[in-house]
Design a protein around this motif. Structure first.
Motif, PDB file in Angstrom:
ATOM      1  N   ILE A  56     -44.654  13.200   3.491  1.00  0.00           N
ATOM      2  CA  ILE A  56     -43.791  14.225   2.934  1.00  0.00           C
ATOM      3  C   ILE A  56     -42.381  13.667   2.935  1.00  0.00           C
ATOM      4  O   ILE A  56     -41.965  12.992   3.879  1.00  0.00           O
ATOM      5  N   SER A  57     -41.677  13.924   1.857  1.00  0.00           N
ATOM      6  CA  SER A  57     -40.356  13.325   1.712  1.00  0.00           C
ATOM      7  C   SER A  57     -39.336  14.029   2.597  1.00  0.00           C
ATOM      8  O   SER A  57     -39.580  15.111   3.144  1.00  0.00           O
ATOM      9  N   ASP A  60     -38.532  17.786   2.685  1.00  0.00           N
ATOM     10  CA  ASP A  60     -39.798  18.380   2.228  1.00  0.00           C
ATOM     11  C   ASP A  60     -39.819  18.636   0.729  1.00  0.00           C
ATOM     12  O   ASP A  60     -40.393  19.623   0.258  1.00  0.00           O
ATOM     13  N   ARG A  61     -39.247  17.761  -0.027  1.00  0.00           N
ATOM     14  CA  ARG A  61     -39.168  17.978  -1.481  1.00  0.00           C
ATOM     15  C   ARG A  61     -40.470  17.640  -2.185  1.00  0.00           C
ATOM     16  O   ARG A  61     -40.769  18.175  -3.251  1.00  0.00           O
ATOM     17  N   SER A  62     -41.243  16.715  -1.623  1.00  0.00           N
ATOM     18  CA  SER A  62     -42.505  16.362  -2.261  1.00  0.00           C
ATOM     19  C   SER A  62     -43.469  15.859  -1.199  1.00  0.00           C
ATOM     20  O   SER A  62     -43.053  15.463  -0.106  1.00  0.00           O
ATOM     21  N   SER A  63     -44.754  15.869  -1.542  1.00  0.00           N
ATOM     22  CA  SER A  63     -45.768  15.428  -0.603  1.00  0.00           C
ATOM     23  C   SER A  63     -46.833  14.624  -1.321  1.00  0.00           C
ATOM     24  O   SER A  63     -46.971  14.699  -2.551  1.00  0.00           O
ATOM     25  N   TYR A  64     -47.567  13.865  -0.552  1.00  0.00           N
ATOM     26  CA  TYR A  64     -48.634  13.010  -1.082  1.00  0.00           C
ATOM     27  C   TYR A  64     -49.830  13.088  -0.144  1.00  0.00           C
ATOM     28  O   TYR A  64     -49.682  13.137   1.077  1.00  0.00           O
TER      29      TYR A  64
END
Length: 118
Positions: A56-57, A60-64
């Motif tokens: 997670i960036s 928390d802006r993006s996740s994988y």
């Protein structure tokens, strides 16, 4: 000095669940709080190379999620408590591995063993 301590591994039957935790400390010395950093979980299965399974960036802006764990694993964090979690459900024998938490770019926990077996 930044330290990451992973815990929560163990032996679980196929289909079961575990929650891994990673306690982070020492980030005040870096000048930034944990929430500023990307965090992730990696694993190393027997005879395999270490692989990233979720991250997670910062903020928390993006996740994988790796395809093989998508829908079964959930990464989350509590920035106030400096904790990072990996909730794992519907576990399979192929999830057996040593799991490592990571705070980008360079900090690693010591690893916690997860064994999925009947």
């Amino acid at each position: 000095q930044v330290q990451l301590v992973a815990s929560g591994g163990g032996l679980v039957q196929p289909g079961g669940s575990l929650r891994l935790s990673c306690a982070a400390s020492g980030f005040a010395s870096s000048g930034f709080a944990l929430g500023h950093y990307a965090v992730g979980w990696f694993r190393q299965r027997p005879g395999k190379e270490r692989e990233g399974i979720s991250c997670i960036s910062g903020r928390d802006r993006s996740s994988y999620y790796k395809d093989s764990v998508k829908g079964r694993f959930t990464l989350s964090r509590d920035n106030g408590q400096n904790l990072v979690y990996l909730q794992m459900s519907s576990l399979k024998p192929e999830d057996t591995a040593v799991y490592y938490c990571n705070v980008a770019p360079k900090w690693w926990g010591q690893g916690t063993q997860v064994t999925v077996s009947s």
